[in-house]
Scaffold this motif. Structure first.
Motif, PDB file in Angstrom:
ATOM      1  N   GLU A  47      68.546   4.752  65.661  1.00 23.14           N
ATOM      2  CA  GLU A  47      67.843   4.645  66.945  1.00 23.14           C
ATOM      3  C   GLU A  47      68.421   5.625  67.966  1.00 23.14           C
ATOM      4  O   GLU A  47      67.686   6.236  68.740  1.00 23.14           O
ATOM      5  N   ARG A  50      67.484   9.447  66.899  1.00 23.61           N
ATOM      6  CA  ARG A  50      66.093   9.809  66.581  1.00 23.61           C
ATOM      7  C   ARG A  50      65.528  10.910  67.474  1.00 23.61           C
ATOM      8  O   ARG A  50      64.673  11.686  67.037  1.00 23.61           O
ATOM      9  N   LEU A  85      61.205   1.235  60.420  1.00 19.09           N
ATOM     10  CA  LEU A  85      61.945   1.912  61.493  1.00 19.09           C
ATOM     11  C   LEU A  85      61.757   3.422  61.416  1.00 19.09           C
ATOM     12  O   LEU A  85      61.411   4.076  62.412  1.00 19.09           O
ATOM     13  N   HIS A  89      59.649   6.125  63.966  1.00 18.77           N
ATOM     14  CA  HIS A  89      60.242   7.314  64.576  1.00 18.77           C
ATOM     15  C   HIS A  89      59.319   8.526  64.415  1.00 18.77           C
ATOM     16  O   HIS A  89      59.129   9.302  65.357  1.00 18.77           O
TER      17      HIS A  89
END
Length: 233
Positions: A47, A50, A85, A89
């Motif tokens: 996270e 990214r 996830l 992104h």
């Protein structure tokens, strides 16, 4: 620590069945707080990284390590969450007005494709066929932006995994088509290798005989024919 606990448990219960021991090992793994922390560390790192284009190499390496973590420990729930996830992104970068990560850059796109093929391999090994199919769509979405075609090895892996997916989906027509495409790729690579090699004592063999003598091609040929015959008209 988990290995020690499993050995003690097996000795106490006098269990020597490998399947039972493996089941207990997996149960303990899912209760291990250290492994939960490791998963959260991977997720948080992804996270944070990214949107940092200059650290894309680190981002991709973290993603591939997270994939391997899920594969080694057979953590299917975390693998699904990881795929979602990473997918979110890419979707964010597609829609973002500011290009922190340029998906049109060939080097960046190549790194994203490498990670997606790792995801496809892991999904197949974990037998998560719905997730594998979603990853196929992810790869297709990236290829639309690519100026370079996939390497023959990646195309081979792509069709190999697609054949497995459609076999599990009980779709014999597309399964047979994927096997046929895989056979054509293998045959092409074989003929190119034959052209590069000097003439040998077996040069008198016909191309059909040489083809039959190659185990991979012969197996693929049988699989393709059987798959085609099994497909209902």
């Amino acid at each position: 620590r988990i290995a020690t606990e499993v050995q003690a448990w097996a000795a106490e219960k006098k269990i020597d069945n490998a399947a039972e021991i493996d089941k207990e090992r997996k149960r303990l793994q899912f209760q291990d707080q250290a492994l939960k922390y490791q998963w959260e560390a991977y997720r948080a790192t992804l996270e944070v990284l990214r949107n940092v284009g200059k650290l894309d190499k680190l981002y991709q390496e973290t993603g591939r390590r997270a994939i391997q973590f899920c594969l080694d420990l057979e953590r299917t729930s975390e693998f699904r969450r990881l795929c979602e996830l990473l997918r979110s992104h890419v979707e964010f970068h597609r829609k973002a007005s500011t290009k922190w990560v340029d998906l049109d850059d060939s080097t960046t796109l190549e790194s994203y494709l490498t990670t997606r093929f790792s995801m496809l391999e892991a999904a197949s090994k974990l037998e998560l066929w719905q997730e594998a199919w979603r990853v196929v769509y992810d790869i297709r979405g990236l290829l639309v932006r690519s100026r370079e075609p996939l390497s023959p090895e990646r195309v081979r892996v792509f069709y190999e995994k697609l054949a497995d997916i459609f076999w599990m989906f009980e779709d014999p027509h597309i399964h047979a088509f994927c096997l046929f495409e895989l056979y054509k790729l293998t045959f092409s690579a074989y003929m190119e290798a034959q052209e590069d090699e000097p003439e040998s004592k077996e040069s008198s063999l016909t191309s059909t005989q040489q083809l039959t003598a190659t185990p991979t091609l012969a197996l693929l040929a049988r699989q393709t024919v059987l798959a085609a015959l099994a497909a209902p008209l």
